[in-house]
Design an enzyme around this catalytic site. Sequence first.
Site, short mmCIF file in Angstrom:
data_model
loop_
_atom_site.label_atom_id
_atom_site.label_comp_id
_atom_site.label_asym_id
_atom_site.label_seq_id
_atom_site.Cartn_x
_atom_site.Cartn_y
_atom_site.Cartn_z
N ASP A 405 0.86 -1.19 0.00
CA ASP A 405 0.00 0.00 0.00
C ASP A 405 0.89 1.24 0.00
O ASP A 405 2.11 1.13 0.19
CB ASP A 405 -0.86 -0.07 1.28
CG ASP A 405 -1.91 1.04 1.36
OD1 ASP A 405 -2.29 1.59 0.32
OD2 ASP A 405 -2.35 1.33 2.49
N GLU A 408 2.62 4.89 -4.03
CA GLU A 408 2.54 5.82 -5.20
C GLU A 408 3.85 6.55 -5.42
O GLU A 408 4.15 6.88 -6.57
CB GLU A 408 1.39 6.79 -5.02
CG GLU A 408 0.00 6.14 -5.10
CD GLU A 408 -0.30 5.22 -3.93
OE1 GLU A 408 0.21 5.51 -2.83
OE2 GLU A 408 -1.00 4.22 -4.12
N ASP A 483 -8.99 3.72 -2.34
CA ASP A 483 -9.93 4.22 -1.32
C ASP A 483 -11.21 4.80 -1.91
O ASP A 483 -11.40 6.01 -1.98
CB ASP A 483 -9.24 5.27 -0.45
CG ASP A 483 -8.09 4.66 0.33
OD1 ASP A 483 -8.04 3.42 0.43
OD2 ASP A 483 -7.25 5.43 0.82
O1 MIG Z 1 -3.67 6.11 4.60
O2 MIG Z 1 -3.42 0.82 5.73
O3 MIG Z 1 -5.87 2.18 0.43
O4 MIG Z 1 -6.81 -0.02 1.84
O5 MIG Z 1 -6.70 0.07 4.65
C1 MIG Z 1 -4.44 4.97 4.58
C2 MIG Z 1 -4.57 1.59 5.91
C3 MIG Z 1 -3.56 3.75 4.32
C4 MIG Z 1 -4.86 3.03 2.42
C5 MIG Z 1 -5.35 1.83 1.68
C6 MIG Z 1 -6.35 1.11 2.53
C7 MIG Z 1 -5.73 0.71 3.85
C8 MIG Z 1 -5.21 1.96 4.56
N1 MIG Z 1 -4.27 2.65 3.70
#
Ligand code: MIG
Length: 799
Positions: A405, A408, A483
């Site tokens: 996650d 980016e 999200d």
């Molecule tokens: O800033 O890890 O898209 O699926 O649950 C949020 C917490 C960070 C974004 C992800 C989401 C995940 C969440 N993450």
Amino acid sequence: MITNTELEHKGNLYPAGLVSFDHDQDTVSFLSKNGVRLNITVLRDNMLRFRYATNGIFEDDFSYAVDKDHPHGFNHLKVEEHETHVVITTEKFICKVAKVDLRVGMYELTGKPIVEDELGFHWEESFEFGGNFVKMSKASKDQENFFGLGDKPTNFNLKGKRLSLWNTDQYAYGKDTAELYKAVPYYMGLHNNIGYGIFFDNTFKTHFDFCHERRNVTSFWADGGEMNYYFIYGPQLSDVLTTYTDLTGKPELPPMWALGFHQCKWSYYPESKVKEITSKFRELNFPCDAIYLDIDYMEGFRCFTWNNDYFPDPKRMVQELEEDGFKTVAIIDPGIKIDLDYSVFKEGLENDYFCRRADGPYMRGKVWPGECYFPDFTNPEVREWWSGLYRELIGEIGVKGVWNDMNEPAVMEVPGKTFPFDVRHDYDGHKCSHRKAHNVYGMQMARATYEGVKKYNFPKRPFIITRANYSGGQRYTSTWTGDNVATWEHLWLANVQIQRLCVSGMSFAGSDIGGFAEQPSGELYTRWLQLGIFHPFCRVHSSGDHGEQEPWFFGDDVLEISRKFVELRYQLLPYLYTAFYKYVEEGMPILKPLVYHDQEDVQTHYRSDEFIFGNQFLVCPIQEPNVQGRRMYFPRGKWYNFWNDTLVTGGREMWVDAPLESMPIFVKEGAIIPKYPVQQYVDEKKIEQMSLDIYYKLGKENSEFYEDSHDGYEYRQGGFSLRTFKLTGKDDEVIVQQHKHGKYASTYDTFKLTFHGVPFEIRKVFFENEEVNLEDLQYNAEDQTMIVSKDFSELHLVG
Ligand code: MIG
């Protein structure tokens, strides 16, 4: 109409007239009077690569997107000089380069234009960063439509849109948000039944304009790097897409459990909570294969650590979950907490693995753990280190999948929400700034993760899911759409985004079912799950701070309906797995938008609600509250209503009933659909008998059924079975022929055949031309079922 002079005025430069050209075996090289070099390389009879160097000098030829083993080679190449043009002819099409300004046009062998440069290549020098903004514009035909570009949350048909590709963490994004998590600079154009593709392999921020600024012009440009693009000729979009997917690569088969239903939340902890959730699934007989651990399983959000208060013995827990049929998937983010008592940080620091700013300091940014440094995943040595970090998590603790996650990369509380431009990257030895590496950062992280999970999970198959990605990243990982929000509009978006990813080479994709932000009503949740069971990746996820999102949370009705649909997914696993095999082997998308399915039918060009799941299911989600059905478009051909076997003739729009416990699902006539019994998780049961649903057709239809051991790599040594069924229906006869390849020994001996829509009374059955007694086949005339040996090669039913 903008003229060249006006544009030159704005600082744009153009290639001048041709000085010379020459060619070797596969490349024709042009030099212009002002020193521009254009290299056109023939990769396949239907694919050319174009590269432009404004000063005659090309960059090192390096790409993260292109699969190093991509098939190439061509049958025919002719290069001729005409008075005004140089003409390149392959076996499939013609490319003409104008001597006056190096503008390019592509034509079918009949002479019909496929796509022609408008202004063609031009550029603008970048004083601030050096190098150029490189640009291309092409004339667009009337009625031309455009598809592709990865995860964009906008209409499926891109005509009229202007979009840019710069991987961005967009919490609660909306329709038409221009930049999302992924960069897939690939699109397909379609006009006059001629389909073609453009892959602009440039990792800087890229921009695409599909007749937005000017009605008849399509353009694409990048904030740096080279004008480096691939042109792929169809004319079938399906051929365009498989050629693109061949070029950028295909994944390996996932373990079958990765195609089951997955449950996730931010976050399930402590251990007792995780167990409570998994036990409830079993107690309620609701099938589920995987449970996810979001960031709270870690100690202070330090990757590769565990919070021992919440999870005192992760290895035991993971083992117990596994015994109950649950695979554990754990999240890993790129930010490494600045903490000298933390071994990952220390190792990274000692080995100089973290990204640095232009003048030397480390790239410092705030994410969940607080202040962090970030590994430079574009450095092969860093990737090797990172993959090694999975030894304990995967190899010892037994976690089966990893979720990447924030790659980016996302940074909190800073303008742009990411690294500054000046951050340095290795880019596999082609050192560069973040402007060039940004869009591949997440892909390279997922790649390193893939290597690690694969190594420590071997001989089982790895499962990776990533949020950020770039073209070609499908070789390493699955993905989700980030999200989203629990609204009806987001249900619509999820449908479009997954279809778009499928035609962008990234089929292994799904959305957060029910919505990540905010909370769905029971009705929205149900409708979303109904769609989600047809997505290659099927996971419920939510941010958790707005209430629960487990299927039992919304009451008994929703639970019952949801269970019925998830059970359907489990029954269809062999069918989905076969579609996955076709993706892995041939680059065929797992979901087929209607325009891909039947591009000749212009009715499909603006359709995106309906889609084809695999090859033979037509599905249409309900995307509105309080409805008992909807109108939908049926592509040409005949379709059986899955729920009641009524036959519908396509090529038109029609009303379909769909109260909450139903949704529009149709099966193509002639299809033979393999089905498993319902299981609570993959491999819960030994399959003792395989079901085949046979849908009668007057005429012929082929179907396939792929099987292997659901995990491991024996399938690569022939340990698979691919059955091809050929159905031929006549007024008073159905013939089913079967051919089998591969040496995988199925666990069952028999098929249970269920016939749908046979228009005559079955009186006689022949196997390999010998009549068999109907009783011996346990023929049930009412249910239209019979049991047959699995290895028949020809079966006749006669009326
Ligand atoms: O800033 O890890 O898209 O699926 O649950 C949020 C917490 C960070 C974004 C992800 C989401 C995940 C969440 N993450």
